[in-house]
Design an enzyme around this catalytic site. Structure first.
Site, PDB file in Angstrom:
ATOM      1  CG  ASP A  35      -2.070   4.759  -0.963  1.00 36.11           C
ATOM      2  OD1 ASP A  35      -2.260   4.496  -2.057  1.00 36.11           O
ATOM      3  OD2 ASP A  35      -1.029   5.901  -0.780  1.00 36.11           O
ATOM      4  CG  ASN A  84      -9.398   6.788  -6.271  1.00 37.90           C
ATOM      5  OD1 ASN A  84      -9.490   6.354  -5.355  1.00 37.90           O
ATOM      6  ND2 ASN A  84      -7.998   7.482  -6.656  1.00 37.90           N
TER       7      ASN A  84
END
Ligand code: FPP
Length: 260
Positions: A35, A84
């Protein structure tokens, strides 16, 4: 996706000594939530995709870093979640697909030179056909290798994986091939994407967030979780070594009172 080092082109067999975690305590299975790519790019006035591009270089360095540690059998990288794929702008997703193809092409020779096996988990049948072909060919080519397994999670959702396993088990039960009391943890795990793979020992999350984001929920039941504020594109071997040293200090009790 490569074992080339922080200096491109260097391989595992290069001069840098292997890292030995303290007391020989080594996680068999390391997983990473990569991330911070977007924030890394934003801080530099770059497009998000450039953050992912830099993130792929970090993936490359960490693969090498793990391959240099004797005892790490598997590294699983969360490259694209099911959410996502559905919730990010189309342009970012298609950029990520192209980036993945570029990295597979560029680094497959190094993967082969370093005896790494590639695997993917996730609903890969929904990826563009050109990427599926590239991924499948790379997985097949590297299947002759016998070293560390590099597993990339693509279009992956842990909840969906568990639901899928439950459906498979239910199907067997409906056919009369399984009694309810035979539906055990082990039986369900046989139908996960990770069937036969040891559970995650060390989960690394970069970028400062403290959540697991639908990643390997079943497999991290007893994982040690290392969170760092470092954005993924900046994550390199020294950060990995810090995580491994921290892991070696953990007392893993698996619900018992003493170390086992
Ligand atoms: C999360 O950062 C990262 C992703 C959704 C993509 C990860 C992909 C790569 C590192 C590229 C290639 C991967 C491999 C295995 C070669 P974010 O975009 O959510 O960052 P933010 O929280 O700062 O916005």
């Amino acid at each position: 996706m490569s074992v080339a080092g922080e200096n491109d082109g260097e391989t595992v067999s290069g001069a840098e000594p292997a890292f030995k975690p303290p007391h020989g305590v080594v996680p068999r299975h390391v997983a990473a939530i990569m991330d911070g790519n977007g924030r890394w790019a934003q801080a530099r006035g770059l497009a998000r995709i450039e953050g992912h591009d830099a993130g792929a270089k970090a993936a490359h360095a960490i693969t090498e870093g793990c391959a240099r540690v004797e005892g790490i059998e598997r590294l699983t990288l969360y490259a694209l979640s099911y959410d996502n794929l559905r919730k990010r702008p189309r342009s970012e997703i298609s950029g990520l697909f192209k980036l993945l193809r570029k990295y597979i092409r560029k680094e497959l020779p190094t993967v082969m030179d370093n005896n790494i096996r590639l695997a993917v988990i996730g609903e890969t049948g929904e990826l563009p056909k050109y990427l599926q072909r590239e991924v499948n060919a790379a997985v097949k080519k590297s299947s002759v290798n016998s070293g560390m397994m590099l597993c990339v999670a693509l279009n992956y959702s842990s909840r969906r994986e568990i639901a899928h396993a439950a459906r498979e088990v239910a199907r067997l039960a409906a056919k009369g091939e399984l009694r309810p009391r035979q539906i055990t943890q082990e039986k369900l795990a046989e139908h996960l994407f990770t069937a036969g793979v040891p559970d995650v020992d060390l989960l690394i999350r970069t970028g400062g967030e403290r959540r697991v984001s639908d990643f390997l929920l079943w497999q991290i039941a007893y994982a040690e979780i290392f969170v760092t504020d470092v954005f993924w594109p900046d994550f390199r071997a020294p950060h990995l070594h810090e995580a491994l040293k921290w892991y070696a200090t953990r007392q893993r009790r698996f619900g018992a009172l003493e170390d086992i």
